[in-house]
Design a protein around this motif. Structure first.
Motif, PDB file in Angstrom:
ATOM      1  N   GLU A   6       0.834  -1.192   0.000  1.00 13.99           N
ATOM      2  CA  GLU A   6       0.000   0.000   0.000  1.00 13.99           C
ATOM      3  C   GLU A   6       0.872   1.248   0.000  1.00 13.99           C
ATOM      4  N   TYR A  26      -5.808  -0.375  -0.549  1.00 13.94           N
ATOM      5  CA  TYR A  26      -6.818  -1.407  -0.310  1.00 13.94           C
ATOM      6  C   TYR A  26      -8.204  -0.808  -0.533  1.00 13.94           C
ATOM      7  N   ASP A  40     -11.753  -5.430   0.217  1.00 13.15           N
ATOM      8  CA  ASP A  40     -10.468  -5.122   0.873  1.00 13.15           C
ATOM      9  C   ASP A  40      -9.283  -5.776   0.159  1.00 13.15           C
ATOM     10  N   ILE A  41      -9.199  -5.554  -1.155  1.00 15.63           N
ATOM     11  CA  ILE A  41      -8.068  -6.095  -1.917  1.00 15.63           C
ATOM     12  C   ILE A  41      -7.140  -4.959  -2.340  1.00 15.63           C
ATOM     13  N   LEU A  42      -5.877  -5.282  -2.546  1.00 13.50           N
ATOM     14  CA  LEU A  42      -4.904  -4.296  -2.985  1.00 13.50           C
ATOM     15  C   LEU A  42      -5.075  -4.053  -4.478  1.00 13.50           C
ATOM     16  N   VAL A  43      -5.264  -2.775  -4.857  1.00 17.57           N
ATOM     17  CA  VAL A  43      -5.447  -2.408  -6.259  1.00 17.57           C
ATOM     18  C   VAL A  43      -4.622  -1.161  -6.560  1.00 17.57           C
ATOM     19  N   ILE A  55      -4.824  -4.507 -10.971  1.00 14.33           N
ATOM     20  CA  ILE A  55      -5.008  -5.508  -9.919  1.00 14.33           C
ATOM     21  C   ILE A  55      -3.764  -6.383  -9.932  1.00 14.33           C
ATOM     22  N   GLN A  58      -0.890 -10.596  -6.628  1.00 16.48           N
ATOM     23  CA  GLN A  58      -1.117 -11.026  -5.249  1.00 16.48           C
ATOM     24  C   GLN A  58      -2.582 -10.888  -4.828  1.00 16.48           C
ATOM     25  N   SER A  59      -3.377 -10.099  -5.577  1.00 20.43           N
ATOM     26  CA  SER A  59      -4.793  -9.924  -5.258  1.00 20.43           C
ATOM     27  C   SER A  59      -5.703 -10.869  -6.023  1.00 20.43           C
ATOM     28  N   THR A  60      -5.171 -11.575  -7.028  1.00 27.11           N
ATOM     29  CA  THR A  60      -6.042 -12.406  -7.867  1.00 27.11           C
ATOM     30  C   THR A  60      -6.698 -13.568  -7.109  1.00 27.11           C
ATOM     31  N   ALA A  62      -7.882 -13.513  -4.062  1.00 26.02           N
ATOM     32  CA  ALA A  62      -9.012 -12.913  -3.351  1.00 26.02           C
ATOM     33  C   ALA A  62     -10.140 -12.569  -4.323  1.00 26.02           C
ATOM     34  N   VAL A  63      -9.782 -12.117  -5.528  1.00 26.05           N
ATOM     35  CA  VAL A  63     -10.788 -11.808  -6.549  1.00 26.05           C
ATOM     36  C   VAL A  63     -11.500 -13.095  -6.967  1.00 26.05           C
TER      37      VAL A  63
END
Length: 201
Positions: A6, A26, A40-43, A55, A58-60, A62-63
């Protein structure tokens, strides 16, 4: 693979503003179809307009998890023998089997048909055989909650085979009977036992 944090920045392309700087933060991100939200994902946010334009890898997961959490209902009425075939196979795979294992077993085979490991021609033969088991015995309602991902796989198999959902469950039950219930050495037993061990851990 770079792991972003972040507050980090990266050059990116924005549909509205062209080449811009994106800042990672996030955020809750709704899917374009409006049916789910990845929370609450990192984008990467465009510093000019504020749109989500990146995106990171590391966020995929969670998606994907948010998308698979969308539940679709799969409900059919079938003669009890087809449900009993699934239950007999489940009992042969693991002594811990519950009715929920029917869904896992059903999807295991749907996945094989979707990937071409089993053929649509084989499903057509099973569909002809299923008529022989129609007479006698009460009907049972088979109800499953499936993820959007699982539902898409089912739709793929239905399109290739031209079967209805009711016909598909009957055909899969017969296939399960042929592979697991009837033979002395069941097919796919090692894979299915591992699946059961993980599910009931």
């Amino acid at each position: 693979m770079k792991l972003y944090r972040e507050g980090e920045h990266r050059d990116a392309l924005c549909d509205r503003d062209g080449r811009v700087t994106a800042t990672f933060e996030y955020r809750d991100v709704p899917f374009s179809d409006g049916r789910a939200i990845a929370r609450d994902i990192l984008v990467g946010r465009c510093n000019a307009c504020g749109d989500v334009i990146l995106i990171p890898a590391q966020s995929t997961p969670a998606v994907a998890n948010a998308r698979s959490a969308q539940q679709c209902s799969f409900e059919v009425n079938v003669p009890s023998v087809f449900v009993e075939l699934l239950d007999a196979a489940a009992a042969r795979i693991t002594p811990l089997a519950t009715p929920d294992f029917r869904k896992r077993l059903f999807f295991f085979y749907v996945n094989r048909y979707a990937h071409g490991q089993e053929t649509s021609a084989g499903l057509a033969k099973l569909a002809r055989r299923s008529a022989e088991l129609e007479a006698g015995g009460p009907a049972k309602r088979l109800s499953m909650k499936l993820s959007a991902f699982a539902n898409e796989r089912i739709e793929t198999v239905l399109q290739r085979s031209s079967l209805t959902r009711t016909e598909l469950i009957k055909c899969v039950a017969l296939k399960v009977g042929d592979d697991i219930v009837a033979p002395e050495r069941p097919r796919h037993i090692s894979q299915l036992t591992v699946l059961a061990d993980i599910l009931y851990a």
